[in-house]
Design a protein around this motif. Structure first.
Motif, PDB file in Angstrom:
ATOM      1  N   ILE B 112       0.462  -1.115   0.741  1.00 12.32           N
ATOM      2  CA  ILE B 112      -0.193  -0.005   0.001  1.00 12.32           C
ATOM      3  C   ILE B 112       0.783   1.436   0.089  1.00 12.32           C
ATOM      4  N   ASN B 113       1.849   1.454   0.835  1.00 15.89           N
ATOM      5  CA  ASN B 113       3.135   2.294   0.593  1.00 15.89           C
ATOM      6  C   ASN B 113       4.362   2.112  -0.320  1.00 15.89           C
ATOM      7  N   LEU B 114       4.526   1.135  -1.451  1.00 17.54           N
ATOM      8  CA  LEU B 114       4.987   1.610  -2.454  1.00 17.54           C
ATOM      9  C   LEU B 114       4.558   2.885  -3.184  1.00 17.54           C
ATOM     10  N   ASP B 115       5.430   3.395  -3.886  1.00 25.51           N
ATOM     11  CA  ASP B 115       5.251   4.023  -5.569  1.00 25.51           C
ATOM     12  C   ASP B 115       4.635   3.135  -6.691  1.00 25.51           C
ATOM     13  N   ILE B 116       5.822   2.125  -6.337  1.00 23.63           N
ATOM     14  CA  ILE B 116       6.214   1.913  -7.382  1.00 23.63           C
ATOM     15  C   ILE B 116       4.481  -0.096  -7.938  1.00 23.63           C
ATOM     16  N   THR B 117       4.228   0.000  -6.338  1.00 23.12           N
ATOM     17  CA  THR B 117       3.025  -0.611  -6.351  1.00 23.12           C
ATOM     18  C   THR B 117       2.022  -0.235  -7.049  1.00 23.12           C
ATOM     19  N   GLY B 118       1.726   0.985  -7.056  1.00 22.65           N
ATOM     20  CA  GLY B 118       0.920   2.128  -7.144  1.00 22.65           C
ATOM     21  C   GLY B 118       0.288   2.104  -5.670  1.00 22.65           C
ATOM     22  N   GLY B 119       0.617   1.487  -4.429  1.00 23.05           N
ATOM     23  CA  GLY B 119      -0.136   2.436  -3.266  1.00 23.05           C
ATOM     24  C   GLY B 119      -1.458   1.539  -3.551  1.00 23.05           C
ATOM     25  N   ALA B 120      -2.459   2.057  -2.711  1.00 23.55           N
ATOM     26  CA  ALA B 120      -3.639   1.735  -2.617  1.00 23.55           C
ATOM     27  C   ALA B 120      -4.543   1.941  -3.865  1.00 23.55           C
ATOM     28  N   ARG B 121      -4.253   2.778  -4.372  1.00 24.40           N
ATOM     29  CA  ARG B 121      -4.936   2.793  -6.078  1.00 24.40           C
ATOM     30  C   ARG B 121      -5.054   1.704  -6.463  1.00 24.40           C
ATOM     31  N   GLY B 122      -4.110   0.832  -6.634  1.00 25.70           N
ATOM     32  CA  GLY B 122      -3.766  -0.113  -6.758  1.00 25.70           C
ATOM     33  C   GLY B 122      -2.496  -0.413  -8.328  1.00 25.70           C
ATOM     34  N   LEU B 123      -2.320  -1.516  -9.077  1.00 29.74           N
ATOM     35  CA  LEU B 123      -1.662  -1.526 -10.580  1.00 29.74           C
ATOM     36  C   LEU B 123      -2.457  -1.620 -11.256  1.00 29.74           C
ATOM     37  N   ALA B 124      -2.953  -1.359 -12.200  1.00 33.07           N
ATOM     38  CA  ALA B 124      -3.455  -1.300 -13.695  1.00 33.07           C
ATOM     39  C   ALA B 124      -2.598  -2.137 -14.621  1.00 33.07           C
ATOM     40  N   GLY B 125      -3.901  -1.772 -15.684  1.00 32.13           N
ATOM     41  CA  GLY B 125      -2.668  -2.164 -17.501  1.00 32.13           C
ATOM     42  C   GLY B 125      -1.692  -3.101 -17.028  1.00 32.13           C
ATOM     43  N   ILE B 126      -2.079  -4.307 -16.347  1.00 34.24           N
ATOM     44  CA  ILE B 126      -1.453  -5.925 -16.752  1.00 34.24           C
ATOM     45  C   ILE B 126      -1.733  -6.325 -18.042  1.00 34.24           C
ATOM     46  N   PRO B 127      -1.161  -7.013 -18.511  1.00 36.10           N
ATOM     47  CA  PRO B 127      -1.780  -7.459 -19.943  1.00 36.10           C
ATOM     48  C   PRO B 127      -2.067  -8.885 -19.647  1.00 36.10           C
ATOM     49  N   ARG B 128      -3.229  -9.230 -20.225  1.00 39.17           N
ATOM     50  CA  ARG B 128      -3.710 -10.224 -20.368  1.00 39.17           C
ATOM     51  C   ARG B 128      -3.211 -11.370 -21.454  1.00 39.17           C
ATOM     52  N   ASP B 129      -1.692 -12.102 -20.214  1.00 43.55           N
ATOM     53  CA  ASP B 129      -1.520 -13.115 -20.560  1.00 43.55           C
ATOM     54  C   ASP B 129      -1.526 -14.465 -20.576  1.00 43.55           C
ATOM     55  N   THR B 130      -2.556 -14.637 -19.478  1.00 42.14           N
ATOM     56  CA  THR B 130      -3.533 -16.092 -18.886  1.00 42.14           C
ATOM     57  C   THR B 130      -4.544 -15.994 -19.576  1.00 42.14           C
ATOM     58  N   ASN B 131      -4.713 -17.821 -20.025  1.00 41.19           N
ATOM     59  CA  ASN B 131      -5.813 -18.248 -20.623  1.00 41.19           C
ATOM     60  C   ASN B 131      -5.455 -19.192 -19.537  1.00 41.19           C
ATOM     61  N   LEU B 132      -6.918 -20.030 -20.250  1.00 42.44           N
ATOM     62  CA  LEU B 132      -7.405 -20.892 -19.379  1.00 42.44           C
ATOM     63  C   LEU B 132      -6.272 -22.914 -20.471  1.00 42.44           C
ATOM     64  N   THR B 133      -5.697 -22.841 -21.286  1.00 41.52           N
ATOM     65  CA  THR B 133      -4.579 -23.832 -21.645  1.00 41.52           C
ATOM     66  C   THR B 133      -4.453 -23.591 -21.136  1.00 41.52           C
ATOM     67  N   ILE B 134      -2.902 -22.833 -20.704  1.00 38.74           N
ATOM     68  CA  ILE B 134      -2.113 -22.368 -19.720  1.00 38.74           C
ATOM     69  C   ILE B 134      -1.999 -22.795 -18.094  1.00 38.74           C
ATOM     70  N   VAL B 135      -3.298 -22.606 -18.230  1.00 42.48           N
ATOM     71  CA  VAL B 135      -3.705 -22.718 -16.745  1.00 42.48           C
ATOM     72  C   VAL B 135      -4.025 -24.030 -16.662  1.00 42.48           C
ATOM     73  N   LEU B 136      -4.509 -24.674 -17.536  1.00 46.61           N
ATOM     74  CA  LEU B 136      -4.780 -25.997 -16.854  1.00 46.61           C
ATOM     75  C   LEU B 136      -3.067 -26.777 -17.406  1.00 46.61           C
TER      76      LEU B 136
END
Lengths: 255, 304, 299
Positions: B112-136
């Protein structure tokens, strides 16, 4: 020649209580050596110090001439001292075979990567563990129960399983903490034969036992403790006629 | 056939199933720590968050390949697990539990306190690379790993520690070392799960990895059947999917869930599948079937 | 340099604030330590008993316009049977079960009460009316608000009473005996179930009172307030040495002071982490806590 096991002035204090007070004793290779004494004399405590579960307050433990005082329990086991427990401590929810396989732990070497990758040498080691476990179970006559859960065995068989588990470690010295406790006469007879067989295998045995006829029949040497101090030592018949020993055992009952 | 493919292609179904797989990988890590080795961890979500943030930050700033990032997330969490494990695994039971819980809370508050993690606002814009196949794929791989660990010298040492730590030590097992290893591997799985989670949800907030998430993961492992892989799969699947099916009773959902926790522990303290030995059940079945076959054959022989 | 000077100037004031906060922590920590001492369970639902105490206080003050004293009494009267009920329903059937089962059950109860109160009261924070005049007393450079005086007084009285009960009454003796050994206590003719219920009742009474006091102090309560405070107070109990009653008091006050000081020297955003950091530190240095007895390994 150095003794297989030698305790020099070993002492342990719990709070103000001197549980074991400057005890010295020797166990020679090939002996069946017994440690006897009234309840609370410090017998099991001595076992716990030899096997590294307790650290002595002072004094030294030598094994094969090597000072092993203060070594961790797992290290001592891998050096060749295996033990059983007075209040049976099996891995209750595991199978009989698994209990003995775990006893073999200190003689193996494969770890996580081998477990996942199933290397040829991991498989070979697994096979060797299994064979040794079978061998140990055969010694105590429990091989046909190998797939049962340890907790489902009757009491006497649990005691024997503890012995098999300790044997799987290929010990030089085997510590048996009250192996005959809770057994009936016939079971005791079988056990006595088993202990002798184990000695024939070249394993030195040290045991704590309350059953006097068991001790006197089987032992080459007896050490007697009372109130944490050693009061006598010698062959079974020497000890039986020692006035201090008689007083320690009988004196208590007269009071 | 087409309808099956259509079912998995439905974005909602796909999302829910992928999430279940991600939780399963995370929960299997906790299964190793608590179910197999018998050590309490009440802070598994904290390790998940370490993996999640590590992987997400690598994706966002270094743009390294997705799989590498997830792996790094796992390693970061595993390293943290090891560092926490060495001093704290000397503690037993509840003390260990509360220490891990405290550690996870500290991690959350740091994020929550770090800048690099976006703090309490959170961290957005992470690419959607996880898919069902890879997870299975990873989930199946994790399950195989768990089974192989369980049937090995390494795994037996861990179960020995769970059953009786002192006896395990007397059998020549360096219990502290093995506990730390189990903890490191378990938290590695949590980190991998976290990395996958980050690239599935695409947004991270420290609040998602609080105490309640840690206890939720613990429930996955315990309610399905403590110490059992099928139990962990069952627990994770049911408890992740149930809320989706119970949307109509949304408000009372948590009430039912919590009451279930209590009743479950009273009537099946080892969880649904706890103590069920599938291999033995299967072997018994085979034996019975064989015996039956032999019998009918016998009868047949006599008749001839 | 200047910063240090202001810090030292403000030190007595911070101490007063810290001790006040710590007194409320101590009240809650006592419930954890007593229950743990007697049945070795982290009673995760204890934080919710405290939360419900706060809401009962609020109801009494808003709807029945009672004074704070009566509000506390009412909170205690509701929390005590609640805690006894929790123990009967969720913990007693699990005695002698695995180590983990009662913990999960406790978590279930905790979650149940949170959800229930959220359904009844709504998820948002509720204002707690000012029922004690905001008079300020000044002693030297230190300011006491009347609320602080009330909190310190009430919690001291409660803790002294508890100490008397445990130390000098028959039931207190039975509690201590039971926490040593069920079997022996049972042989001595002690009804274990009644003693355990009594222990939960004592803990709940303190937590209920604590809830009202905290409501008065911070003027705001909500259904989730028990979660973090509960965990922190358990930390306080462990800090002091779990199972030890003076330990919980010391641990609670210590934690309160540490938090206020932490905020004063600029760790405000890390406030909730202080308890856990302290806990980990203490456990690693002295695993049995400040007042805890050493454990002898049993073979």
């Amino acid at each position: 020649m150095t003794s297989l096991l030698e305790l020099q002035n070993i002492t342990i204090q719990f709070g103000g209580l001197m549980a074991v007070d400057h005890v010295s004793l020797k166990v020679e290779k090939g002996w069946i050596s017994a440690l006897i004494g009234p309840n609370g004399a410090g017998k099991s405590t001595i076992f716990n110090m030899i096997s590294g579960l307790y650290k002595p307050t002072s004094g030294k433990v030598f094994f094969n001439g090597r000072d092993i005082t203060g070594y961790k329990a797992y290290k001592i086991t891998s050096l060749g001292i295996a033990r059983t427990f007075q209040n049976i401590r099996l891995f209750k929810n595991l199978s009989v075979l698994d209990n003995v396989r775990i006893g073999r732990h200190c003689r193996g070497s494969s770890g996580l990567i081998g477990a996942i990758a199933h290397f040829p040498w991991t498989k070979a080691e697994e096979k060797e563990i299994e064979e040794k476990a079978h061998e140990a179970l055969r010694v105590v006559n429990l091989l046909d129960k190998k797939d049962e859960l340890a907790k489902n065995l009757p009491y006497g068989e649990q005691r024997r399983l503890e012995i098999a588990r300790a044997l799987a470690a290929d010990p030089v010295l085997l510590l048996l903490d009250e192996p005959a406790a809770g057994m009936n006469l016939q079971e005791k007879q079988t056990l006595m034969q088993m202990v002798q067989n184990i000695r024939e295998m070249g394993i030195t045995i040290m045991l704590v036992e309350h059953d006097m006829s068991f001790v006197m029949n089987i032992s080459d040497h007896v050490d007697v403790l009372n109130y944490g101090q050693k009061i006598a030592a010698g062959t079974p018949s020497e000890v039986q006629h020692n006035p201090d020993v008689i007083e320690a055992y009988l004196g208590k009952e007269i009071e | 056939m087409e309808s099956i493919i259509g079912f998995f292609n439905d974005p909602y179904i796909n999302q829910v199933l992928t999430l279940t797989g991600v939780y399963l990988i995370t929960a299997l890590g906790l299964h190793l720590i608590t179910g197999i080795t018998g050590q309490f961890s009440f802070g598994h979500a904290g390790f998940m968050s370490i993996g999640a943030y590590t992987a997400a930050l690598l994706s966002l700033h270094l743009e390294t390949p997705f799989i590498i990032n997830v792996l790094m997330g796992g390693l970061a969490a595993g390293l943290a697990g090891m560092l926490l494990g060495f001093p704290s695994l000397r503690l037993t039971g509840d003390y260990l539990g509360i220490t891990t819980l405290g550690f996870a809370e500290i991690v959350r508050i740091v994020f929550i306190n770090l800048d690099i993690t976006g703090g309490a606002r959170g961290l957005a814009g992470i690419p959607r690379d996880t898919n069902l196949t890879i997870v299975l794929l990873l989930a199946v791989l994790s399950i195989i790993c768990m089974y192989r660990i369980h049937d090995s010298r390494f795994g037996r040492a861990l179960t020995a520690i769970r059953e009786d730590e002192l006896a395990a030590e007397a059998m020549g097992i360096n219990t502290l070392l093995y506990k730390v290893k189990a903890f490191a591997i378990g938290t590695f799985f949590a980190g991998v799960g976290g990395g996958l989670y980050a690239h599935l949800i695409q947004y991270l907030n420290p609040a998602d990895f609080g105490v309640s998430r840690s206890f939720e993961l613990l429930n996955f492992v315990v309610l399905g059947g403590l110490g059992s892989v099928p139990g962990t799969i069952l627990g994770t699947t049911v408890l992740t999917l149930a809320p989706e099916f119970l949307r109509f009773v949304k408000e009372y959902r948590m009430l039912i869930y919590s009451a279930l926790m209590v009743t479950m522990m009273i009537f099946r303290p080892h969880g649904l599948l706890g103590g069920v030995n599938f291999r033995k059940l299967y072997l018994d079945l085979v034996h019975r079937r064989l015996a039956q076959l032999a019998k009918t054959k016998d009868v047949g022989g006599k008749q001839q | 340099m200047e910063q240090i000077q202001t810090f030292i100037q403000l030190l007595p004031q911070q101490l007063v604030n810290g001790i006040t906060l710590g007194a409320t922590y101590a009240l809650i920590a006592l419930g954890y330590t007593m229950v743990y001492g007697i049945i070795q369970l982290i009673n995760f639902a204890h934080g919710e008993v405290y939360m419900i105490g706060a809401f009962i206080g609020l109801l009494m003050v808003v709807y029945f316009k009672v004074n704070f004293f009566l509000a506390i009494i009412c909170a205690i009267l509701v929390c005590v049977p609640l805690a006894i009920l929790i123990e009967r329903v969720a913990y007693r059937p699990l005695r002698g079960s695995t180590r983990l089962a009662p913990l999960i059950s406790a978590l279930g109860v905790s979650l149940f009460l949170q959800t229930l109160m959220t359904l009844i009261m709504g998820p948002n924070a509720q204002g707690f009316p000012q029922i004690v005049k905001d008079t300020i007393y000044t002693v030297g450079t230190v300011k006491f608000s009347l609320v602080q005086v009330v909190i310190l007084l009430v919690s001291s009285v409660l803790m002294v009473t508890l100490h008397m009960i445990v130390k000098f009454t028959k039931v207190g003796k039975a509690m201590r005996a039971t926490s040593e050994s069920y079997e022996t206590a049972n042989l001595m003719g002690i009804n274990i179930n009644r003693i355990i219920s009594f222990t939960f009742a004592l803990g709940a009474a303190l937590a209920g009172a604590g809830g009202v006091l905290v409501g008065m102090y911070f003027n705001s309560i909500h259904p989730m307030m028990g979660v973090i405070v509960g965990l922190k107070c358990f930390c306080a109990a462990v800090l002091g040495g779990i199972g030890s009653i003076p330990g919980a008091m010391i641990g609670g006050v210590f934690l309160g002071v540490a938090e206020v000081m932490g905020v004063a020297i600029g760790f405000g955003t890390y406030r909730d982490a202080i308890a856990f950091a302290l806990l980990i530190l203490v456990l690693l240095l002295k695993p049995t806590g400040i007042m805890g007895k050493p454990i002898q390994r049993k073979v």
